[in-house]
Write a protein that holds these residues in place. Sequence first.
Motif, PDB file in Angstrom:
ATOM      1  N   ASN B 148      -5.113   9.502   9.591  1.00 12.36           N
ATOM      2  CA  ASN B 148      -4.713  10.893   9.751  1.00 12.36           C
ATOM      3  C   ASN B 148      -5.303  11.706   8.608  1.00 12.36           C
ATOM      4  O   ASN B 148      -5.346  11.239   7.471  1.00 12.36           O
ATOM      5  N   THR B 149      -5.747  12.867   8.915  1.00 13.60           N
ATOM      6  CA  THR B 149      -6.303  13.708   7.859  1.00 13.60           C
ATOM      7  C   THR B 149      -5.168  14.283   7.019  1.00 13.60           C
ATOM      8  O   THR B 149      -4.015  14.292   7.416  1.00 13.60           O
ATOM      9  N   GLY B 150      -5.468  14.769   5.869  1.00 14.07           N
ATOM     10  CA  GLY B 150      -4.470  15.317   4.968  1.00 14.07           C
ATOM     11  C   GLY B 150      -4.992  15.213   3.554  1.00 14.07           C
ATOM     12  O   GLY B 150      -6.206  15.130   3.345  1.00 14.07           O
ATOM     13  N   ASN B 151      -4.087  15.208   2.590  1.00 12.20           N
ATOM     14  CA  ASN B 151      -4.527  15.097   1.210  1.00 12.20           C
ATOM     15  C   ASN B 151      -5.148  13.727   0.954  1.00 12.20           C
ATOM     16  O   ASN B 151      -4.777  12.751   1.593  1.00 12.20           O
ATOM     17  N   ALA B 152      -6.070  13.712   0.014  1.00 11.73           N
ATOM     18  CA  ALA B 152      -6.691  12.434  -0.335  1.00 11.73           C
ATOM     19  C   ALA B 152      -5.641  11.514  -0.944  1.00 11.73           C
ATOM     20  O   ALA B 152      -4.858  11.924  -1.797  1.00 11.73           O
ATOM     21  N   VAL B 153      -5.642  10.261  -0.469  1.00 11.28           N
ATOM     22  CA  VAL B 153      -4.686   9.275  -0.974  1.00 11.28           C
ATOM     23  C   VAL B 153      -5.191   8.744  -2.310  1.00 11.28           C
ATOM     24  O   VAL B 153      -6.396   8.597  -2.508  1.00 11.28           O
ATOM     25  N   ASP B 154      -4.274   8.485  -3.217  1.00 11.75           N
ATOM     26  CA  ASP B 154      -4.653   7.936  -4.515  1.00 11.75           C
ATOM     27  C   ASP B 154      -5.419   6.615  -4.311  1.00 11.75           C
ATOM     28  O   ASP B 154      -4.979   5.745  -3.551  1.00 11.75           O
ATOM     29  N   ALA B 155      -6.537   6.508  -4.978  1.00 13.84           N
ATOM     30  CA  ALA B 155      -7.404   5.340  -4.779  1.00 13.84           C
ATOM     31  C   ALA B 155      -6.714   4.032  -5.129  1.00 13.84           C
ATOM     32  O   ALA B 155      -7.053   2.981  -4.614  1.00 13.84           O
ATOM     33  N   ASN B 156      -5.739   4.114  -6.035  1.00 13.04           N
ATOM     34  CA  ASN B 156      -5.069   2.881  -6.466  1.00 13.04           C
ATOM     35  C   ASN B 156      -3.747   2.636  -5.743  1.00 13.04           C
ATOM     36  O   ASN B 156      -2.981   1.760  -6.128  1.00 13.04           O
ATOM     37  N   ALA B 157      -3.474   3.421  -4.708  1.00 13.18           N
ATOM     38  CA  ALA B 157      -2.184   3.300  -4.017  1.00 13.18           C
ATOM     39  C   ALA B 157      -2.068   1.976  -3.274  1.00 13.18           C
ATOM     40  O   ALA B 157      -0.971   1.436  -3.145  1.00 13.18           O
ATOM     41  N   ILE B 158      -3.187   1.461  -2.779  1.00 18.40           N
ATOM     42  CA  ILE B 158      -3.159   0.192  -2.035  1.00 18.40           C
ATOM     43  C   ILE B 158      -3.852  -0.875  -2.872  1.00 18.40           C
ATOM     44  O   ILE B 158      -5.045  -0.764  -3.148  1.00 18.40           O
ATOM     45  N   PRO B 159      -3.130  -1.897  -3.287  1.00 20.16           N
ATOM     46  CA  PRO B 159      -3.778  -2.960  -4.064  1.00 20.16           C
ATOM     47  C   PRO B 159      -4.789  -3.732  -3.213  1.00 20.16           C
ATOM     48  O   PRO B 159      -4.528  -4.018  -2.040  1.00 20.16           O
ATOM     49  N   VAL B 160      -5.935  -4.018  -3.807  1.00 21.65           N
ATOM     50  CA  VAL B 160      -6.973  -4.791  -3.119  1.00 21.65           C
ATOM     51  C   VAL B 160      -7.405  -5.926  -4.034  1.00 21.65           C
ATOM     52  O   VAL B 160      -7.687  -5.708  -5.216  1.00 21.65           O
ATOM     53  N   ASP B 161      -7.464  -7.133  -3.477  1.00 16.73           N
ATOM     54  CA  ASP B 161      -7.917  -8.290  -4.238  1.00 16.73           C
ATOM     55  C   ASP B 161      -9.365  -8.072  -4.683  1.00 16.73           C
ATOM     56  O   ASP B 161     -10.206  -7.661  -3.887  1.00 16.73           O
ATOM     57  N   LYS B 162      -9.643  -8.359  -5.951  1.00 17.68           N
ATOM     58  CA  LYS B 162     -10.973  -8.058  -6.512  1.00 17.68           C
ATOM     59  C   LYS B 162     -12.080  -8.827  -5.778  1.00 17.68           C
ATOM     60  O   LYS B 162     -13.137  -8.256  -5.463  1.00 17.68           O
ATOM     61  N   ASP B 163     -11.856 -10.097  -5.508  1.00 15.93           N
ATOM     62  CA  ASP B 163     -12.886 -10.893  -4.835  1.00 15.93           C
ATOM     63  C   ASP B 163     -13.182 -10.339  -3.440  1.00 15.93           C
ATOM     64  O   ASP B 163     -14.338 -10.281  -3.008  1.00 15.93           O
ATOM     65  N   LYS B 164     -12.111  -9.943  -2.749  1.00 17.21           N
ATOM     66  CA  LYS B 164     -12.306  -9.382  -1.405  1.00 17.21           C
ATOM     67  C   LYS B 164     -13.007  -8.039  -1.473  1.00 17.21           C
ATOM     68  O   LYS B 164     -13.853  -7.721  -0.633  1.00 17.21           O
ATOM     69  N   ALA B 165     -12.648  -7.249  -2.472  1.00 15.20           N
ATOM     70  CA  ALA B 165     -13.300  -5.939  -2.645  1.00 15.20           C
ATOM     71  C   ALA B 165     -14.797  -6.130  -2.906  1.00 15.20           C
ATOM     72  O   ALA B 165     -15.635  -5.410  -2.352  1.00 15.20           O
ATOM     73  N   ASP B 166     -15.117  -7.127  -3.735  1.00 18.16           N
ATOM     74  CA  ASP B 166     -16.532  -7.399  -4.045  1.00 18.16           C
ATOM     75  C   ASP B 166     -17.284  -7.865  -2.796  1.00 18.16           C
ATOM     76  O   ASP B 166     -18.411  -7.427  -2.534  1.00 18.16           O
TER      77      ASP B 166
END
Lengths: 236, 264
Positions: B148-166
Amino acid sequence: MNWSQLFTSTIGKKIVMSVTGLFLITFLVVHVGVNGCIFKDAIDSSDNGDMFNRAAQFMARNVVIRIMEYVLFAGFFIHIIQGLVVEFENRGKRKRGYEVNLGNRGSKWYSRSMGLLGTILLLFLLLHWWHFWIPSRFTHAGIEEPVLLSNGFIGHDMFSLMKATFSEWWIVIVYVLGCISLAWHLMHGFQSAFRTLGLHNKKYLNMVNALGIGFSIIVPLIFALMPLSFKLGWIG
Amino acid sequence: MTPLGGTGGFMEHKNINVKLKVWKQKNSQTAGRFETYEAKNISTEMSFLEMFDVLNEELISDGKEPITFDHDCREGICGTCSMYINGRPHGPWHATTTCQLHMRAFNDGETIVVEPWRANAFPVIKDLMVDRTAFERIIQAGGFISVNTGNAVDANAIPVDKDKADASFAAAACIGCGACVAACKNSSAMLFVSAKVTHLALLPQGEPERRTRALNMVAQMDKEGFGGCTNTGACEAVCPKEISIDNIARLNKEYLAAGLLSEK
């Protein structure tokens, strides 16, 4: 998505190839295990193929094995037909080829030649059936005389049939070439089957790759030693 | 061949003459043919596309038809350039797009064969330019997340595993150039689709549409006429962004799981 779509998409067709391929690999383990009993004769000359004939006789009278024989033929049939379908469909995806090909700079020759290697194996398989499966199940040509086994059962003397069949050099050479084709087919097919089923973890992929290379060398080598051993007089 | 090799010393600058055997085709309906051109006095510091620019300027000034080819950013990030050079997509250098390939990769007097990507799903538009909109349609089928459109969500709001992010980032590096299709003996687009599926499947944002994405993108890939993957590895070997073939295995897993677990 219905079941039909799952197995008829490009990935689905490969899943079928993978499952049947892995099933045929398990068959190879059983086959090499049973036929490997002929080497008892190399250690104990008084065996005279008794251990192998007992193993063959056990396989012939075991109801589970008899049922699995039909499953095995279904596995062969699906793997062969699907393999040909995949090969021809994929070939048709590029109407005009390149002037200069990528060749071995991008991939191993045997990974690009699975259709060719599979076709060679199919021809070899037909010859193999003609030599052993049809006589053992139907015509009994060359094994007319039953043999009394050390376990008290009476069975076909498949050991003598092997000895007689592998007395000719051209047959020995054809079988060795068949085993070499099998080795290259497995070299790609073993690990590819696991990848197709979704194995992507490096830890397991490295293990499967190593296992695949070992299997691809050891199993065909044992098979190839069978005709050579008869012909060279190491057994029989 | 190393990026510095081909003409001798370390970054040695000199001018060379090369002969080009280039595929010429009026449109997708007509048969094409190879034509031979002489590119003279070419600086080894030129990119491969700049060499074509020079050649085309000469052709235009001579009243001849220039060679049509795709190009855009010329920085190796847009995936537009697409030439099959001497039997390899994007030419001889590893992990390099055609625009980043330089003439020092070639020797004076060498004949260079240049062909378009060849695949039924990539019909030739003209000369070396092919229609790669099939890739766009595959992306439209599922290479996105719905938010849904709206304000930008804080980039750190959802934790992401570093290995998966890489791993996700590595897959997202795919620029959709189509070299994988061009190199594959089956003209398979599996490396491209797997990169796009992996990119989103590893992130929490991609989770809600994970199953339908795999099913829809593969269905569209098949519809476009690409071949199936036989795991030869040619795609990985020529990919300018070094997308791993392991992504294809991951796509297989995603597809199988989606096919077995989907409600419909």
